[in-house]
Each structure stands twice: as C-alpha cells, then as structure tokens.
Design a protein around this motif. Structure first.
Motif, short mmCIF file in Angstrom:
data_model
loop_
_atom_site.label_atom_id
_atom_site.label_comp_id
_atom_site.label_asym_id
_atom_site.label_seq_id
_atom_site.Cartn_x
_atom_site.Cartn_y
_atom_site.Cartn_z
N ASP A 1 -6.32 11.47 -25.91
CA ASP A 1 -7.47 10.65 -26.29
C ASP A 1 -7.04 9.24 -26.68
O ASP A 1 -7.70 8.25 -26.34
N GLU A 2 -5.91 9.13 -27.38
CA GLU A 2 -5.42 7.82 -27.81
C GLU A 2 -4.97 6.99 -26.62
O GLU A 2 -5.28 5.80 -26.53
N LEU A 3 -4.24 7.62 -25.69
CA LEU A 3 -3.76 6.87 -24.52
C LEU A 3 -4.92 6.45 -23.63
O LEU A 3 -4.94 5.32 -23.12
N LEU A 4 -5.89 7.31 -23.46
CA LEU A 4 -7.06 6.95 -22.66
C LEU A 4 -7.85 5.83 -23.34
O LEU A 4 -8.33 4.90 -22.67
N ALA B 1 -9.50 0.34 -23.16
CA ALA B 1 -9.73 -0.93 -23.86
C ALA B 1 -9.01 -2.09 -23.18
O ALA B 1 -9.54 -3.19 -23.08
N ILE B 2 -7.77 -1.84 -22.71
CA ILE B 2 -7.04 -2.87 -21.96
C ILE B 2 -7.82 -3.24 -20.69
O ILE B 2 -7.95 -4.41 -20.33
N SER B 3 -8.36 -2.22 -20.01
CA SER B 3 -9.16 -2.47 -18.81
C SER B 3 -10.40 -3.29 -19.16
O SER B 3 -10.79 -4.20 -18.42
N ASP B 4 -11.02 -2.97 -20.29
CA ASP B 4 -12.19 -3.72 -20.75
C ASP B 4 -11.81 -5.17 -21.06
O ASP B 4 -12.58 -6.10 -20.80
N LEU C 1 -4.31 0.58 -34.57
CA LEU C 1 -4.96 -0.40 -33.69
C LEU C 1 -3.90 -1.34 -33.12
O LEU C 1 -2.75 -1.33 -33.53
N TRP C 2 -4.32 -2.12 -32.15
CA TRP C 2 -3.42 -3.08 -31.51
C TRP C 2 -4.09 -4.45 -31.47
O TRP C 2 -5.32 -4.55 -31.34
N GLY D 1 -9.49 5.20 -30.29
CA GLY D 1 -10.72 5.99 -30.24
C GLY D 1 -11.88 5.27 -29.60
O GLY D 1 -12.92 5.86 -29.33
N GLN D 2 -11.71 3.96 -29.34
CA GLN D 2 -12.77 3.20 -28.68
C GLN D 2 -12.32 2.80 -27.28
O GLN D 2 -11.15 2.47 -27.07
#
Length: 373
Positions: free
Chosen positions: A277-280, A285-288, A323-324, A345-346
């Motif tokens: 879940d964390e990796l997805l 988010a990077i894709s977003d 978070l990053w 998670g987002q």
C-alpha cells in the motif's frame, strides 16, 4: 449412271472397304420442332432428378415435399472470429481485425478514449496504420508525453502464432512511430486469453480486458496488492510500479517508464522496505506530480519539458506518519522548478508548489535535511 455401270464400279471396290462401310451404324436425320426439343431436355433433367432421389432414398435419406432432411450427421461451420488489439494509457481502445489484417471495428471503452477517437477514421485501415493513428492521437491530446510515456498493448487471437505476430507487428509499428518523437515510449505488451469474467470486469470499470489481465498478473505474483486500488491507476503508474517490483513473467516491455526513482536513490528512500500500500501510494503520488507538471504548461511549452532533476527527502509528520518532500529542478533552466509533499496512504500529492511559492518547499527540505542530520 446405268445399273450395269454401277455394278461394274462396285465390283472394282475392294472387299475390305465394303465390309467397313456395312459395319458403320446408320445415322438417322430426324427433324424436331423447337418446342419438342425443349420438352425432351426437360424430361431428361426430370429423369436425372428422379434417379437421384431414388438413390438418396436407398441410402437412408428422407425426402419430403419442399424440405429435405439428412438423416446422417450434420457438420456446422463456425465463422472465423476477429483478432483483437487493445491499447491502454488511461484511454482504453479496442480494435477488431479480420483475417486480411484490416480493422473492422474500433471501440472507445471510456470517456478519455472517446476524446481520442473523435475524428479518427481507422475502420478499413491496415491494423498497423490504425494503431499508429491512435498513438499519434494519444500524443496529440497529451495522454502520452515525455513525463507520461507508458502504453499497454494487449492482443487476443484463438491462434497463438497469429496473436504473437499481431503483438510483434503492433509493437514494431509503435517503435517506428516513436522515431519521430524526441522522447522514448515505454511499451508494455502481452497476449491475453478471452475470458467471460474478465470481460465483465473490463466493462464494469470501462477499461480493456488486457488492462484487467495485467492487474491480475501483477496480483498473482504479489498477492498483497489490492485489485480495487490497482484498477484505479493508469498504465503509467502501474508501469512505474513494475520498475520497483519487476515485470510479471508474461508481460514484455520496451523502453523505461518515465519518472521512476533511480536505483541509487531507492536504498536511501528505503523503497524496498515499503509495504504494498505504501509503495503504491508513493508511486501514484509521483505519477500525479508528473500530471500536474504536464498540466501546468501550455501546449507550446511541451517541447521544453525534457528533463528535471528530482530530489526526494523522506521525513515524517509530528505524529509519526511517513511522508516525502519532492523538489523538481528544471535541467533546461528556461522553465520553472516545482515541488510537492507526498503523504503515505494518499494517491495524489498533498501539496503542490510552483515558482510563486516554491520557497515553502525549499524551507521544508532544509528543515528535513537538518532534522535527518
């Protein structure tokens, strides 16, 4: 000629010729009225039909008035089914191809695909030309860019050799088209089998059967991933995820996915320690973040979006949530830098920073680096 002269001449003819003449059958020369000849022909035809009917009856064939039923086995001939080529980015497009390599049906499976297919006249084209036209439209409408460069090609045919030929030719056509573009596509491709349950799922989620099968293949090798979460992702995100967890065995890829964290940084960010879940969440988010970069610029700036240097700093909130912070610095220096905060998670960035408020992300990065030290 007098009788005695005729007899004298006959006597001079050799006996063998006389014998041959006598043995030759006499040909009658009768004249029939035209309609009598026609009647004779019809009668002959009827005789043949009656004789054929008698033979059929003798062989167990039941003959009825106006109908004929064969008592033996019945062989049914099935029409050859069309091959199917599916193209997925986020738009999902389905092409049916006949045995002459011609597209006989083109279907837009979701709203994005309808936008891409509007105005495209590809029915009747050779399938490689049709695929090239679709990919060109995907690029023109910015579904494929240097920051979102992933395409999924799925092929179905009852004959495995035919399916492989279609897959190979389709990928080759996309590679040839890619030569006219100043960045590299990442093309995923697979051969899929027709399955009623998969077709129903594809219809439910408005995507192709190939996209559903790709997700199922991922889950079969990484069972902790959720189908419901993956089916929300576009092909770019899933392709980026493959860069971290590996490709499923039956999926091929040409060209790397854009926006993937370089190998040397994966250890620093401890991506291998993230759960599914964390990796997805991180990947989505990077894709977003890339989507926001793409949307930020006007169409005339597309050619300038050719490179960023990314700095990603891992940190956590006061309550311990991971978070990053992401800072994207333009390599060309003629477009602005951008930043984002990614909360675990987002599937989208929590905060987006452009040139006007980039100092906020810079300050955050400084604090995070000092805190980590």
């Amino acid at each position: 000629m007098k009788g005695e002269e005729l007899l004298r001449h006959i006597g001079s003819v050799k006996d063998e010729y006389i014998e041959e003449l006598m043995c030759e059958p006499v040909r009658a020369t009768r004249r029939y009225p035209h309609n009598r000849g026609m009647i004779a022909s019809i009668a002959a035809c009827l005789a043949v039909i009656l004789m054929g009917t008698s033979i059929m009856a003798a062989n167990g064939v039941k003959v009825e008035t106006d109908t004929m039923t064969l008592s033996g086995s019945v062989t049914s001939l099935t029409m050859a089914q069309n091959s199917v080529i599916m193209i997925d980015v986020n738009p999902s497009i389905r092409l049916e191809v006949d045995d002459r390599n011609t597209v006989v049906k083109a279907e837009a499976l979701n709203e994005d695909a309808q936008e891409v297919m509007a105005g495209l006249e590809i029915v009747g084209q050779d399938y490689t030309s049709a695929v090239t036209s679709v990919v060109g439209a995907l690029q023109e409408k910015h579904y494929i860019t240097d920051l979102k460069n992933s395409i999924l090609i799925s092929v179905h045919d009852a004959n495995e050799e035919t399916a492989e030929t279609l897959r190979e030719n389709t990928v080759n056509a996309i590679e040839e088209f890619n030569k006219s573009v100043d960045y590299t596509f990442s093309v995923l491709s697979q051969i899929v089998k027709g399955d009623k349950s998969i077709a129903e799922l594809a219809k439910e989620y408005n995507v192709s059967e190939g996209r559903i099968e790709m997700i199922n293949k991922l889950i079969s090798e990484h069972s902790n991933y959720s189908f419901e979460e993956l089916v929300k992702c576009n092909v770019q995100t899933i392709n980026q995820l493959f860069e971290y967890i590996g490709l499923p065995e039956t999926i091929q890829r040409i060209g790397d996915a854009a926006g993937v964290v370089p190998v040397e940084y994966r250890e620093k960010l401890k991506l291998d320690e993230l759960n599914c879940d964390e990796l997805l969440s991180f990947t989505s988010a990077i894709s977003d973040f890339y989507n926001k970069l793409s949307d930020y610029y006007s169409e005339s700036d597309v050619a300038k979006r050719i490179g960023y240097e990314f700095n990603i700093i891992e940190s956590s909130t006061e309550d311990g949530q991971k978070l990053w912070a992401v800072l994207a610095e333009s390599l060309t220096r003629n477009i602005g830098d951008h930043g984002a905060i990614i909360n675990i998670g987002q599937n989208v960035v929590s905060d987006w920073f452009n040139q006007s408020n980039l100092h906020q992300i810079s300050q955050y990065l400084t604090n995070a680096i000092l805190g980590a030290a």
